[in-house]
Design a protein around this motif. Sequence first.
Motif, PDB file in Angstrom:
ATOM      1  N   SER A   1       0.837  -1.205   0.000  1.00 45.74           N
ATOM      2  CA  SER A   1       0.000   0.000   0.000  1.00 45.74           C
ATOM      3  C   SER A   1       0.871   1.253   0.000  1.00 45.74           C
ATOM      4  O   SER A   1       0.507   2.271  -0.599  1.00 45.74           O
ATOM      5  CB  SER A   1      -0.914   0.010   1.235  1.00 45.74           C
ATOM      6  OG  SER A   1      -1.786  -1.085   1.175  1.00 45.74           O
ATOM      7  N   ALA A   2       2.011   1.155   0.676  1.00 45.67           N
ATOM      8  CA  ALA A   2       2.891   2.322   0.753  1.00 45.67           C
ATOM      9  C   ALA A   2       3.608   2.586  -0.564  1.00 45.67           C
ATOM     10  O   ALA A   2       3.847   3.742  -0.937  1.00 45.67           O
ATOM     11  CB  ALA A   2       3.912   2.114   1.875  1.00 45.67           C
TER      12      ALA A   2
ATOM     13  N   ALA B   1      -6.358   3.895   6.355  1.00 41.31           N
ATOM     14  CA  ALA B   1      -6.856   2.545   6.088  1.00 41.31           C
ATOM     15  C   ALA B   1      -7.131   2.376   4.593  1.00 41.31           C
ATOM     16  O   ALA B   1      -7.882   3.152   4.010  1.00 41.31           O
ATOM     17  CB  ALA B   1      -8.128   2.306   6.875  1.00 41.31           C
ATOM     18  N   PRO B   2      -6.493   1.398   3.962  1.00 34.48           N
ATOM     19  CA  PRO B   2      -6.760   1.173   2.531  1.00 34.48           C
ATOM     20  C   PRO B   2      -8.197   0.696   2.310  1.00 34.48           C
ATOM     21  O   PRO B   2      -8.836   0.187   3.230  1.00 34.48           O
ATOM     22  CB  PRO B   2      -5.768   0.071   2.144  1.00 34.48           C
ATOM     23  CG  PRO B   2      -4.816  -0.027   3.274  1.00 34.48           C
ATOM     24  CD  PRO B   2      -5.527   0.451   4.492  1.00 34.48           C
TER      25      PRO B   2
ATOM     26  N   VAL C   1     -12.857 -10.952   2.666  1.00 37.62           N
ATOM     27  CA  VAL C   1     -12.961  -9.487   2.690  1.00 37.62           C
ATOM     28  C   VAL C   1     -13.052  -8.998   4.143  1.00 37.62           C
ATOM     29  O   VAL C   1     -12.392  -8.029   4.533  1.00 37.62           O
ATOM     30  CB  VAL C   1     -14.187  -9.013   1.867  1.00 37.62           C
ATOM     31  CG1 VAL C   1     -14.470  -7.544   2.106  1.00 37.62           C
ATOM     32  CG2 VAL C   1     -13.952  -9.262   0.378  1.00 37.62           C
ATOM     33  N   LEU C   2     -13.857  -9.695   4.948  1.00 38.95           N
ATOM     34  CA  LEU C   2     -13.980  -9.302   6.364  1.00 38.95           C
ATOM     35  C   LEU C   2     -12.625  -9.365   7.068  1.00 38.95           C
ATOM     36  O   LEU C   2     -12.263  -8.469   7.827  1.00 38.95           O
ATOM     37  CB  LEU C   2     -14.955 -10.236   7.087  1.00 38.95           C
ATOM     38  CG  LEU C   2     -16.436  -9.969   6.895  1.00 38.95           C
ATOM     39  CD1 LEU C   2     -17.248 -10.972   7.690  1.00 38.95           C
ATOM     40  CD2 LEU C   2     -16.785  -8.550   7.334  1.00 38.95           C
ATOM     41  N   ALA C   3     -11.883 -10.447   6.799  1.00 39.36           N
ATOM     42  CA  ALA C   3     -10.570 -10.598   7.431  1.00 39.36           C
ATOM     43  C   ALA C   3      -9.607  -9.510   6.945  1.00 39.36           C
ATOM     44  O   ALA C   3      -8.832  -8.944   7.729  1.00 39.36           O
ATOM     45  CB  ALA C   3     -10.005 -11.983   7.124  1.00 39.36           C
ATOM     46  N   LEU C   4      -9.672  -9.190   5.644  1.00 40.51           N
ATOM     47  CA  LEU C   4      -8.801  -8.133   5.106  1.00 40.51           C
ATOM     48  C   LEU C   4      -9.158  -6.778   5.721  1.00 40.51           C
ATOM     49  O   LEU C   4      -8.276  -5.946   5.978  1.00 40.51           O
ATOM     50  CB  LEU C   4      -8.994  -8.043   3.589  1.00 40.51           C
ATOM     51  CG  LEU C   4      -8.036  -8.811   2.685  1.00 40.51           C
ATOM     52  CD1 LEU C   4      -8.357  -8.507   1.236  1.00 40.51           C
ATOM     53  CD2 LEU C   4      -6.572  -8.479   2.969  1.00 40.51           C
ATOM     54  N   GLU C   5     -10.457  -6.552   5.940  1.00 41.65           N
ATOM     55  CA  GLU C   5     -10.871  -5.267   6.525  1.00 41.65           C
ATOM     56  C   GLU C   5     -10.300  -5.102   7.931  1.00 41.65           C
ATOM     57  O   GLU C   5      -9.994  -3.985   8.352  1.00 41.65           O
ATOM     58  CB  GLU C   5     -12.401  -5.163   6.531  1.00 41.65           C
ATOM     59  CG  GLU C   5     -12.933  -4.868   5.143  1.00 41.65           C
ATOM     60  CD  GLU C   5     -14.434  -4.635   5.107  1.00 41.65           C
ATOM     61  OE1 GLU C   5     -14.891  -3.941   4.182  1.00 41.65           O
ATOM     62  OE2 GLU C   5     -15.147  -5.172   5.969  1.00 41.65           O
ATOM     63  N   GLU C   6     -10.159  -6.216   8.649  1.00 48.87           N
ATOM     64  CA  GLU C   6      -9.551  -6.117   9.996  1.00 48.87           C
ATOM     65  C   GLU C   6      -8.099  -5.658   9.882  1.00 48.87           C
ATOM     66  O   GLU C   6      -7.628  -4.877  10.691  1.00 48.87           O
ATOM     67  CB  GLU C   6      -9.639  -7.465  10.720  1.00 48.87           C
ATOM     68  CG  GLU C   6     -11.051  -7.774  11.173  1.00 48.87           C
ATOM     69  CD  GLU C   6     -11.130  -8.887  12.214  1.00 48.87           C
ATOM     70  OE1 GLU C   6     -10.077  -9.330  12.695  1.00 48.87           O
ATOM     71  OE2 GLU C   6     -12.266  -9.287  12.521  1.00 48.87           O
ATOM     72  N   VAL C   7      -7.390  -6.148   8.858  1.00 48.78           N
ATOM     73  CA  VAL C   7      -5.999  -5.717   8.648  1.00 48.78           C
ATOM     74  C   VAL C   7      -5.991  -4.234   8.245  1.00 48.78           C
ATOM     75  O   VAL C   7      -5.211  -3.433   8.780  1.00 48.78           O
ATOM     76  CB  VAL C   7      -5.320  -6.551   7.545  1.00 48.78           C
ATOM     77  CG1 VAL C   7      -3.879  -6.090   7.328  1.00 48.78           C
ATOM     78  CG2 VAL C   7      -5.344  -8.033   7.890  1.00 48.78           C
ATOM     79  N   ALA C   8      -6.872  -3.875   7.310  1.00 52.41           N
ATOM     80  CA  ALA C   8      -6.896  -2.495   6.796  1.00 52.41           C
ATOM     81  C   ALA C   8      -7.173  -1.492   7.917  1.00 52.41           C
ATOM     82  O   ALA C   8      -6.598  -0.401   7.947  1.00 52.41           O
ATOM     83  CB  ALA C   8      -7.962  -2.377   5.699  1.00 52.41           C
TER      84      ALA C   8
ATOM     85  N   PRO D   1      -2.237   0.025  -7.664  1.00 49.07           N
ATOM     86  CA  PRO D   1      -1.557   1.314  -7.407  1.00 49.07           C
ATOM     87  C   PRO D   1      -2.469   2.354  -6.750  1.00 49.07           C
ATOM     88  O   PRO D   1      -1.977   3.243  -6.056  1.00 49.07           O
ATOM     89  CB  PRO D   1      -1.143   1.777  -8.813  1.00 49.07           C
ATOM     90  CG  PRO D   1      -1.031   0.512  -9.603  1.00 49.07           C
ATOM     91  CD  PRO D   1      -2.097  -0.404  -9.066  1.00 49.07           C
ATOM     92  N   ASP D   2      -3.782   2.254  -6.950  1.00 49.49           N
ATOM     93  CA  ASP D   2      -4.678   3.221  -6.288  1.00 49.49           C
ATOM     94  C   ASP D   2      -4.908   2.860  -4.815  1.00 49.49           C
ATOM     95  O   ASP D   2      -5.699   3.499  -4.127  1.00 49.49           O
ATOM     96  CB  ASP D   2      -6.011   3.337  -7.039  1.00 49.49           C
ATOM     97  CG  ASP D   2      -6.855   2.064  -6.946  1.00 49.49           C
ATOM     98  OD1 ASP D   2      -6.383   1.064  -6.346  1.00 49.49           O
ATOM     99  OD2 ASP D   2      -7.991   2.066  -7.466  1.00 49.49           O
ATOM    100  N   GLY D   3      -4.231   1.821  -4.333  1.00 50.69           N
ATOM    101  CA  GLY D   3      -4.297   1.472  -2.911  1.00 50.69           C
ATOM    102  C   GLY D   3      -5.392   0.479  -2.555  1.00 50.69           C
ATOM    103  O   GLY D   3      -5.494   0.074  -1.400  1.00 50.69           O
TER     104      GLY D   3
END
Length: 323
Positions: free
Chosen positions: A85-86, A166-167, A153-160, A118-120
Amino acid sequence: MPKAALAEALGSPSGFGQSQFAFMRGHAFEARVKADGGTELLRLTHACLGGGPEPEPGAASVPDLTAAGPAGRTARTELALEEASATGTWTLLDHPMLALDVAGTPAFLEPDAVVVAPDGTWTVVEIKSFPMIDGAADAAKVGAAARQAAVYVLALEEVARRLDPAPEVRHRALLVCPKDFSNLPTASAVDVRKQLAVTRRQLSRLTRVEDIAATLPPGTTFDVTRPAAELAAAVDAVPATYAPECLAACELAFHCRDRARAAGELTSLGRSLRADLGTLATIDEALAATRGEAGDADDPAVAALRRAGALRAEALAGGVRCP
Ligand code: SF4
């Protein structure tokens, strides 16, 4: 406790899972989709969902996600997501590991891939070996893939949520399948918002594992080396509501189906039927209601069953004629 081993020890080995041939075919297709540093997969992602400038062939970053154990792999994945993301470059995370809190216990999940654009934005990718014919695949299989993707998606949202800023985790997953009857990949963006809402609701209603464990008799064990009768008693001590849908999702399905049938549970005939019959929980209760021997006559389900029972009796007696 591996459920497949438990089912085997109970004497009800599961038919759940793919045949060896289907597994090999799926594996070969996935390798093809991800070949050359994910060139084709990223092209499909960009074509279906955008995300920035078109990815250059072979130019994407594919970080090494190996680490010791599921917790180590989860931490490595989170680091790779943060770095991707960075940097703002196309990044393919091949078989990342994510953690999701399920009833107070972390469940480790492994999507086929996650793409960082690239848009994050972060996109869950599901690669399936069922065909997409003329741009459309079997609706039931797409639905199952969407439910699976929603959990990722739910698990990824916890990381984000742990990152600042937050991406965005896309609520459209990329479903990649063989095109028509070929081995060439094609893809479609699948909206998983409905499945996300359902999964969130289900997770919020789950009883915590500690609370279930507290209700079990002292000394209950699921040690698969114990005798089958002892294991069966331990499994039966945990409340379970079998439904035919379990056959496609759980290794204990044959065991639970036998138990549900023996107890005459209505859910063994399908969740929608159980829901239609309201307060009636068993097949015996439903039949008794149909004969007018049980149930509250003011209950619409009981009234409908009595009416159906009366019509059936009339039909068998020859009293019903076609108009
Ligand atoms: S009820 Fe269904 S999901 Fe629960 S353990 Fe039995 S087969 Fe598995």
